[in-house]
Enzyme design. Structure first.
Site, PDB file in Angstrom:
ATOM      1  N   GLY A  10       0.838  -1.206   0.000  1.00 31.61           N
ATOM      2  CA  GLY A  10       0.000   0.000   0.000  1.00 31.61           C
ATOM      3  C   GLY A  10       0.867   1.248   0.000  1.00 31.61           C
ATOM      4  O   GLY A  10       1.951   1.245   0.576  1.00 31.61           O
ATOM      5  N   THR A 126       4.938   1.649   6.328  1.00 32.88           N
ATOM      6  CA  THR A 126       3.502   1.377   6.462  1.00 32.88           C
ATOM      7  C   THR A 126       2.889   2.360   7.444  1.00 32.88           C
ATOM      8  O   THR A 126       3.497   2.662   8.477  1.00 32.88           O
ATOM      9  CB  THR A 126       3.166  -0.055   6.942  1.00 32.88           C
ATOM     10  OG1 THR A 126       1.779  -0.098   7.291  1.00 32.88           O
ATOM     11  CG2 THR A 126       3.952  -0.510   8.156  1.00 32.88           C
ATOM     12  N   ASP A 128       0.556   1.581   9.196  1.00 35.60           N
ATOM     13  CA  ASP A 128       0.095   0.763  10.332  1.00 35.60           C
ATOM     14  C   ASP A 128       1.115   0.674  11.474  1.00 35.60           C
ATOM     15  O   ASP A 128       0.763   0.287  12.589  1.00 35.60           O
ATOM     16  CB  ASP A 128      -0.227  -0.658   9.872  1.00 35.60           C
ATOM     17  CG  ASP A 128      -1.468  -0.720   8.992  1.00 35.60           C
ATOM     18  OD1 ASP A 128      -2.085   0.334   8.777  1.00 35.60           O
ATOM     19  OD2 ASP A 128      -1.805  -1.820   8.516  1.00 35.60           O
ATOM     20  N   ARG A 163     -24.481  13.443  20.058  1.00 35.80           N
ATOM     21  CA  ARG A 163     -24.382  12.135  19.408  1.00 35.80           C
ATOM     22  C   ARG A 163     -23.126  11.387  19.814  1.00 35.80           C
ATOM     23  O   ARG A 163     -22.125  11.989  20.222  1.00 35.80           O
ATOM     24  CB  ARG A 163     -24.290  12.312  17.894  1.00 35.80           C
ATOM     25  CG  ARG A 163     -25.608  12.551  17.236  1.00 35.80           C
ATOM     26  CD  ARG A 163     -25.393  12.813  15.754  1.00 35.80           C
ATOM     27  NE  ARG A 163     -26.668  13.006  15.090  1.00 35.80           N
ATOM     28  CZ  ARG A 163     -26.813  13.676  13.953  1.00 35.80           C
ATOM     29  NH1 ARG A 163     -25.772  14.231  13.369  1.00 35.80           N
ATOM     30  NH2 ARG A 163     -28.004  13.796  13.414  1.00 35.80           N
ATOM     31  N   MET A 170      -7.462   2.890  10.052  1.00 36.41           N
ATOM     32  CA  MET A 170      -6.799   1.696   9.518  1.00 36.41           C
ATOM     33  C   MET A 170      -6.012   0.983  10.614  1.00 36.41           C
ATOM     34  O   MET A 170      -5.743   1.547  11.675  1.00 36.41           O
ATOM     35  CB  MET A 170      -5.914   2.059   8.332  1.00 36.41           C
ATOM     36  CG  MET A 170      -6.712   2.230   7.044  1.00 36.41           C
ATOM     37  SD  MET A 170      -5.651   2.437   5.603  1.00 36.41           S
ATOM     38  CE  MET A 170      -6.860   2.320   4.283  1.00 36.41           C
ATOM     39  N   HIS A 273      -8.891   5.441   3.074  1.00 32.25           N
ATOM     40  CA  HIS A 273      -7.630   5.790   2.409  1.00 32.25           C
ATOM     41  C   HIS A 273      -7.253   7.253   2.536  1.00 32.25           C
ATOM     42  O   HIS A 273      -6.131   7.616   2.157  1.00 32.25           O
ATOM     43  CB  HIS A 273      -7.690   5.359   0.942  1.00 32.25           C
ATOM     44  CG  HIS A 273      -7.674   3.868   0.799  1.00 32.25           C
ATOM     45  ND1 HIS A 273      -8.805   3.100   0.993  1.00 32.25           N
ATOM     46  CD2 HIS A 273      -6.663   3.017   0.544  1.00 32.25           C
ATOM     47  CE1 HIS A 273      -8.488   1.829   0.829  1.00 32.25           C
ATOM     48  NE2 HIS A 273      -7.201   1.743   0.564  1.00 32.25           N
ATOM     49  N   ARG A 276      -3.996   7.585   4.092  1.00 31.12           N
ATOM     50  CA  ARG A 276      -2.763   7.274   3.357  1.00 31.12           C
ATOM     51  C   ARG A 276      -2.412   8.343   2.331  1.00 31.12           C
ATOM     52  O   ARG A 276      -1.352   8.277   1.722  1.00 31.12           O
ATOM     53  CB  ARG A 276      -2.924   5.933   2.623  1.00 31.12           C
ATOM     54  CG  ARG A 276      -2.930   4.743   3.521  1.00 31.12           C
ATOM     55  CD  ARG A 276      -2.302   3.518   2.913  1.00 31.12           C
ATOM     56  NE  ARG A 276      -2.586   3.253   1.536  1.00 31.12           N
ATOM     57  CZ  ARG A 276      -3.125   2.108   1.076  1.00 31.12           C
ATOM     58  NH1 ARG A 276      -3.474   1.159   1.923  1.00 31.12           N
ATOM     59  NH2 ARG A 276      -3.289   1.914  -0.202  1.00 31.12           N
TER      60      ARG A 276
HETATM   61  O1  F6P Z   1      -0.906  -0.480   4.024  1.00 35.71           O
HETATM   62  C1  F6P Z   1      -1.620  -0.930   5.120  1.00 35.71           C
HETATM   63  C2  F6P Z   1      -3.072  -0.652   4.906  1.00 35.71           C
HETATM   64  O2  F6P Z   1      -3.282   0.742   4.784  1.00 35.71           O
HETATM   65  C3  F6P Z   1      -3.961  -1.245   5.999  1.00 35.71           C
HETATM   66  O3  F6P Z   1      -4.078  -0.420   7.107  1.00 35.71           O
HETATM   67  C4  F6P Z   1      -5.259  -1.455   5.259  1.00 35.71           C
HETATM   68  O4  F6P Z   1      -6.011  -2.498   5.842  1.00 35.71           O
HETATM   69  C5  F6P Z   1      -4.799  -1.844   3.907  1.00 35.71           C
HETATM   70  O5  F6P Z   1      -3.544  -1.256   3.710  1.00 35.71           O
HETATM   71  C6  F6P Z   1      -5.732  -1.428   2.788  1.00 35.71           C
HETATM   72  O6  F6P Z   1      -5.244  -1.954   1.608  1.00 35.71           O
HETATM   73  P1  F6P Z   1      -5.765  -1.589   0.154  1.00 35.71           P
HETATM   74  O7  F6P Z   1      -5.255  -0.211  -0.173  1.00 35.71           O
HETATM   75  O8  F6P Z   1      -5.171  -2.626  -0.722  1.00 35.71           O
HETATM   76  O9  F6P Z   1      -7.254  -1.597   0.211  1.00 35.71           O
END
Ligand code: F6P
Length: 344
Positions: A10, A126, A128, A163, A170, A273, A276
């Site tokens: 990723g 990563t 993560d 609420r 992630m 995403h 990311r």
């Molecule tokens: O790179 C790690 C990650 O961002 C995880 O946290 C997440 O579960 C996964 O990739 C998502 O992957 P993809 O972009 O392939 O959906």
């Protein structure tokens, strides 16, 4: 030396900063020739490349994503994959390959070094933060900042409407992002894969807040969080073509359960995403730059089969075999002794 670079798995903020640092030191200090492989291992097998030099990387330090493109998958998935990789090394007269990737790409790198004796150096990546052997991976800090900014925004709308907001971040196997963003964002509860949760305990925390007159709450959930056996229905696991579990959606299940059991109006947000994407934080730019410089130094030390790692403030090469096949769980001391103090 002729040095190849690939980015695998990723994408993650800071990848371009690592590439820029490798190229800068490689070209100007070591007089190396740098070659970028496109789309991870596919580019190595199919010899799809781009030339990398200092001028082609101008402006890349703050750019998210990866200019080389990235894919999941491995040469081991292809019938002639290993021969193709070997032929690329031979025909392109490659002296080294730097693999910038997470657990999947680093284990491929380790296996190729073991099986074919290839001169490979790894860089741990990563959001993560779950790579064993390094204190932190680049991209993690940016993801935490993005999640924290989102939680800050959710507080004000949650307060206006009285609420509960369930925010999913992630973290397939580890709760690093959830724990850090949950602490930074003042979460009422943080649910992580390392610690199965009891939905009734979560509801009790929320009821307790209501009794104290606090009607808005934020529950942070890592995508890999699971309920304790017998406390709530789990979910069916879906896998992608590479056998990675595809998660996402736990927050929705939890939000429904909370509303049903407490009667409190509840909404859920899946950050996905967004965590990311975009520009890396200053911390990640510095870390990525340090990793890139250390990686090209490791190539010139011929530290094959090793990855650069941050340990107690220093970036140094460690054997890839120390990290392969493992996942680094969240610091449970931080979770129990710090995060939990603020639950409820
Ligand atoms: O790179 C790690 C990650 O961002 C995880 O946290 C997440 O579960 C996964 O990739 C998502 O992957 P993809 O972009 O392939 O959906």
């Amino acid at each position: 030396m002729r040095v190849g670079i690939l980015t695998g798995g990723g994408d993650c903020p800071g990848l371009n900063a690592v590439i820029r640092a490798i190229v800068r030191k490689g070209e100007l200090v070591y007089n190396d020739e740098l070659i970028g492989f496109l789309d991870a291992w596919d580019g190595v097998r199919e010899r799809r490349t781009m030339k990398l030099d200092v001028s082609s990387l101008r402006g890349m330090l703050p750019r998210g994503g990866t200019l080389l493109g990235t894919r999941r998958g491995s040469p081991y998935d292809h019938e002639h994959g290993l021969e193709e990789v070997q032929a690329t090394f031979r025909d392109m007269a490659l002296d080294a390959l730097i693999v910038i990737g997470g657990n999947g790409s680093l284990s491929v790198a380790c296996n190729l070094h073991r099986d074919l004796g290839l001169p490979i150096v790894g860089v741990p990546k990563t959001i993560d933060n779950d790579v064993v052997g390094t204190d932190v991976t680049f991209g993690f800090n940016t993801a935490v900042q993005i999640a924290t900014d989102a939680i800050d925004r959710l507080h004000t709308t949650a307060e206006s409407h009285d609420r509960v907001m369930v925010v999913e971040v992630m973290g397939r196997h580890s709760g690093w992002i959830a724990t850090h963003a949950g602490i930074a964002g003042g979460a009422t509860a943080i649910l992580i894969p390392e610690q199965p949760f009891d939905i009734d305990e979560v509801c009790a925390l929320l009821r307790g807040r209501h009794e104290r007159g606090r009607y808005a709450s934020i529950v942070v959930v890592a995508e890999g969080a699971e309920p304790k056996d017998g406390t709530m229905a789990g979910r069916d696991k879906v896998y992608d073509q590479f056998g990675h579990v595809r998660l996402g959606g736990m927050a929705e299940t939890i939000a429904h359960a909370i509303e049903e059991r407490t009667g409190f109006e509840t909404r859920m947000v899946l950050l996905g995403h967004i965590q990311r994407g975009g520009t890396p934080t200053a911390f990640d730019r510095v870390l990525s730059t340090r990793y890139g410089v250390a990686a090209i130094d490791a190539v010139h030390m011929e530290a094959w089969g090793q990855m650069v790692a941050l340990r107690a403030g220093e970036v140094l090469p460690i054997p890839l075999s120390e990290t392969v096949g493992k996942t680094r769980p969240v610091d449970m001391h931080l979770y129990h002794e710090v995060a939990e103090v603020f639950f409820g």
